[in-house]
Design a protein around this motif. Structure first.
Motif, PDB file in Angstrom:
ATOM      1  N   PHE A 112       0.850  -1.187   0.000  1.00  0.00           N
ATOM      2  CA  PHE A 112       0.000   0.000   0.000  1.00  0.00           C
ATOM      3  C   PHE A 112       0.888   1.240   0.000  1.00  0.00           C
ATOM      4  O   PHE A 112       2.107   1.135   0.143  1.00  0.00           O
ATOM      5  N   LYS A 113       0.241   2.401  -0.207  1.00  0.00           N
ATOM      6  CA  LYS A 113       1.019   3.629  -0.354  1.00  0.00           C
ATOM      7  C   LYS A 113       1.657   4.056   0.966  1.00  0.00           C
ATOM      8  O   LYS A 113       0.999   4.115   1.997  1.00  0.00           O
ATOM      9  N   ILE A 114       2.939   4.320   0.911  1.00  0.00           N
ATOM     10  CA  ILE A 114       3.721   4.760   2.071  1.00  0.00           C
ATOM     11  C   ILE A 114       4.509   5.994   1.616  1.00  0.00           C
ATOM     12  O   ILE A 114       5.112   5.932   0.540  1.00  0.00           O
ATOM     13  N   PRO A 115       4.563   7.087   2.334  1.00  0.00           N
ATOM     14  CA  PRO A 115       4.050   7.301   3.686  1.00  0.00           C
ATOM     15  C   PRO A 115       2.525   7.310   3.780  1.00  0.00           C
ATOM     16  O   PRO A 115       1.821   7.420   2.787  1.00  0.00           O
ATOM     17  N   HIS A 116       2.061   7.148   5.003  1.00  0.00           N
ATOM     18  CA  HIS A 116       0.660   7.360   5.346  1.00  0.00           C
ATOM     19  C   HIS A 116       0.486   8.874   5.442  1.00  0.00           C
ATOM     20  O   HIS A 116       0.967   9.499   6.380  1.00  0.00           O
ATOM     21  N   ILE A 117      -0.102   9.459   4.393  1.00  0.00           N
ATOM     22  CA  ILE A 117      -0.260  10.920   4.333  1.00  0.00           C
ATOM     23  C   ILE A 117      -1.727  11.282   4.264  1.00  0.00           C
ATOM     24  O   ILE A 117      -2.457  10.737   3.443  1.00  0.00           O
ATOM     25  N   ASN A 120      -6.869  11.133   8.822  1.00  0.00           N
ATOM     26  CA  ASN A 120      -7.428   9.842   9.187  1.00  0.00           C
ATOM     27  C   ASN A 120      -8.071   9.973  10.571  1.00  0.00           C
ATOM     28  O   ASN A 120      -7.678  10.830  11.359  1.00  0.00           O
ATOM     29  N   ASP A 121      -9.068   9.125  10.856  1.00  0.00           N
ATOM     30  CA  ASP A 121      -9.862   9.330  12.072  1.00  0.00           C
ATOM     31  C   ASP A 121      -9.360   8.508  13.255  1.00  0.00           C
ATOM     32  O   ASP A 121      -8.680   7.499  13.090  1.00  0.00           O
ATOM     33  N   ASP A 161      -6.690   3.604  11.723  1.00  0.00           N
ATOM     34  CA  ASP A 161      -6.541   2.411  10.909  1.00  0.00           C
ATOM     35  C   ASP A 161      -5.943   2.776   9.562  1.00  0.00           C
ATOM     36  O   ASP A 161      -6.482   3.602   8.835  1.00  0.00           O
ATOM     37  N   TYR A 162      -4.791   2.201   9.248  1.00  0.00           N
ATOM     38  CA  TYR A 162      -4.216   2.323   7.909  1.00  0.00           C
ATOM     39  C   TYR A 162      -3.602   0.966   7.598  1.00  0.00           C
ATOM     40  O   TYR A 162      -2.495   0.667   8.009  1.00  0.00           O
TER      41      TYR A 162
ATOM     42  N   MET B   1     -10.503   5.625   8.676  1.00  0.00           N
ATOM     43  CA  MET B   1     -10.137   5.410   7.275  1.00  0.00           C
ATOM     44  C   MET B   1      -9.525   6.686   6.700  1.00  0.00           C
ATOM     45  O   MET B   1     -10.011   7.775   6.958  1.00  0.00           O
ATOM     46  N   LEU B   2      -8.456   6.498   5.941  1.00  0.00           N
ATOM     47  CA  LEU B   2      -7.791   7.652   5.336  1.00  0.00           C
ATOM     48  C   LEU B   2      -8.741   8.309   4.336  1.00  0.00           C
ATOM     49  O   LEU B   2      -9.365   7.635   3.535  1.00  0.00           O
ATOM     50  N   THR B   3      -8.833   9.634   4.403  1.00  0.00           N
ATOM     51  CA  THR B   3      -9.806  10.328   3.555  1.00  0.00           C
ATOM     52  C   THR B   3      -9.156  10.856   2.282  1.00  0.00           C
ATOM     53  O   THR B   3      -7.943  11.015   2.194  1.00  0.00           O
ATOM     54  N   ARG B 198       3.926   4.273  -5.813  1.00  0.00           N
ATOM     55  CA  ARG B 198       3.398   3.901  -4.486  1.00  0.00           C
ATOM     56  C   ARG B 198       3.400   5.109  -3.551  1.00  0.00           C
ATOM     57  O   ARG B 198       3.443   4.967  -2.334  1.00  0.00           O
TER      58      ARG B 198
END
Lengths: 206, 254
Positions: A112-117, A120-121, A161-162, B1-3, B198
């Motif tokens: 999955f895409k990294i970094p987590h950008i 998010n909740d 959650d990611y 969840m990422l928005t 990615r």
């Protein structure tokens, strides 16, 4: 007075301005003596874990941080500053951290895409003075490629959650860490920083 | 969840917003980028992009002041771009308070700029802006530089991959076929690039109505974020309206 530790790891202006907008009295400093005297301490930072620890050691800040944390001074690590609170990290090799909270920092692993950008909740795990006025499902702004793995899940205050659970806020006594950027998370982030400022004020009054 | 992120963008020249923004009616504030940034934060913008289109040295000094004032008063992330040529330019903007810096022509001419700045300041603050245009002979999207005036013969998809390898944290992808047309983002282009890297892809160019955002976030476009300028500035719609529209249709939105 809240000391924002300047150790050459990224721009500290946003954190400083966010705290000032909340009426806090802040000083940006790299001086261990000033850190020891502060009523509250913030360790911000972006960049590599190994470089960060090296800079903290070179500036004589490691002992100062460990002492104020042990003395009960409200302490908040933000982003890289949160990761540094832990025992060790695998970012570009193995590095020892400040070890204020037991655990390890590891890379995101997966397709999955990294970094987590992005925004998010939050899932809230327990009550904390830092979370006054923050609700489950509130969105905050994240930018990171590594995640912390606390040894004791009891330190988790909030997660997101990611592609799996990601610790967002940890707390152990007077020591807190925030993985996302509260200073860039609009109202929700400013609420948390305001709560930290209030903790510091209570500490001064007590 | 990422928005999915909605990102208003504005052009700044000599410290003022270039186009008249219709909802800034108060004369003192009209054209002040910092006032505009605050309004967009209020409306729920997830990030902002400030593009400096000033060419003079005085203008660049003014821009640094704008960046400082924005960082002091706006508590969402913002990217600054326009005329970034050297690692020193990037350093100055980051020190002034920009969260990310975007580079375009200079990165194509000197790809080492991406590598060096990512190593020095971290991938999270390095955005490469890619302007692409469909080239019939190449049967591919071609990278355009100098604000679309010069073609390079480089495949935009291959260039996006190289940017990622060199350490870029995000791609800001503008379709020069769609830019200013207001009939939607280039979905094929966005999807192809997004599937090839990615790192997050911000789609830009062509937003004319709310449904265009839905399309670019769907499987057709696969964008992680979408950028728009005039649709927000001229009050055709607001950030709040776009986000409500997307939320009602099941898109993950803050």
């Amino acid at each position: 007075m809240i000391a924002i530790i300047d150790y050459g790891m990224g721009n500290l202006r946003s954190v400083e301005k966010a705290l000032q907008s909340l009426g806090a009295d802040v000083v940006v400093t790299g001086d261990p003596a000033a850190v020891r005297q502060a009523d509250g301490v913030i360790l911000p930072g972006v960049g590599a874990f190994g470089d960060a620890m090296e800079n903290l050691r070179a500036q004589g800040l490691v002992a100062a941080i460990q002492d104020v944390a042990a003395a009960g001074t409200p302490f908040l690590g933000i982003c890289l500053g949160m990761q540094l609170l832990f025992t060790s990290s695998e970012e570009h090799g193995f590095h020892e951290g400040l070890n204020l909270i037991a655990g390890h920092v590891r890379r995101f692993q997966g397709d999955f895409k990294i970094p987590h950008i992005g925004w998010n909740d939050l899932t809230l795990h327990q009550e904390s003075p830092l979370l006054q006025g923050v609700e489950a499902g509130d969105y905050v702004y994240w930018v990171h490629s590594l995640v912390v793995e606390p040894k004791d899940r009891g330190v988790l205050l909030a997660t997101t959650d990611y592609y799996g659970e990601v610790p967002g806020i940890v707390g152990q006594g007077n020591v807190f860490g925030i993985q996302f950027h509260p200073e860039k998370s609009s109202r929700v982030g400013l609420t948390m920083l305001g709560n930290f400022v209030e903790l510091v004020r209570e500490g001064v009054r007590a | 969840m990422l928005t999915k992120r909605i990102i208003p963008c504005f052009d700044i020249k000599n410290g003022r917003v270039v186009k008249n923004v219709s909802f800034l009616t108060n004369e003192r504030d009209a054209g002040d980028p910092v006032e505009l940034a605050k309004i967009y934060e209020e409306q729920g913008a997830d990030e902002l992009v400030l593009l400096d289109i000033t060419a003079t040295n005085e203008g660049r000094a003014t821009m640094l002041d704008i960046v400082r004032r924005t960082a002091d008063q706006v508590f969402i992330p913002f990217t600054v771009g326009g005329g970034v040529k050297t690692v020193d330019d990037i350093r100055e903007l980051l020190l002034a308070g920009a969260d990310k810096v975007s580079m375009n022509t200079a990165a194509v001419k000197t790809p080492q700029l991406i590598t060096e700045s990512a190593q020095k300041y971290g991938s999270q603050c390095i955005v490469v802006a890619i302007d692409g245009k469909w080239n019939v002979e190449m049967q591919d999207w071609e990278v355009m530089i100098n604000a679309g005036k010069v073609s390079t013969g480089i495949s935009a998809i291959k260039w996006a991959r190289e940017c990622e390898e060199r350490g870029a944290g995000e791609i800001l992808l503008t379709s020069f076929d769609q830019d200013g047309q207001k009939n939607g983002f280039d979905l094929d282009f966005t999807r192809r690039v997004s599937e090839s890297v990615r790192i997050p892809v911000i789609a830009s160019g062509g937003a004319g109505e709310k449904s265009h955002f839905y399309d670019v976030f769907s499987e057709q476009g696969k964008a992680d974020a979408a950028l728009a300028a005039s649709i927000f500035h001229f009050k055709e719609t607001t950030v709040t309206e776009v986000k409500n529209y997307l939320r009602e249709r099941g898109v993950s939105i803050r």
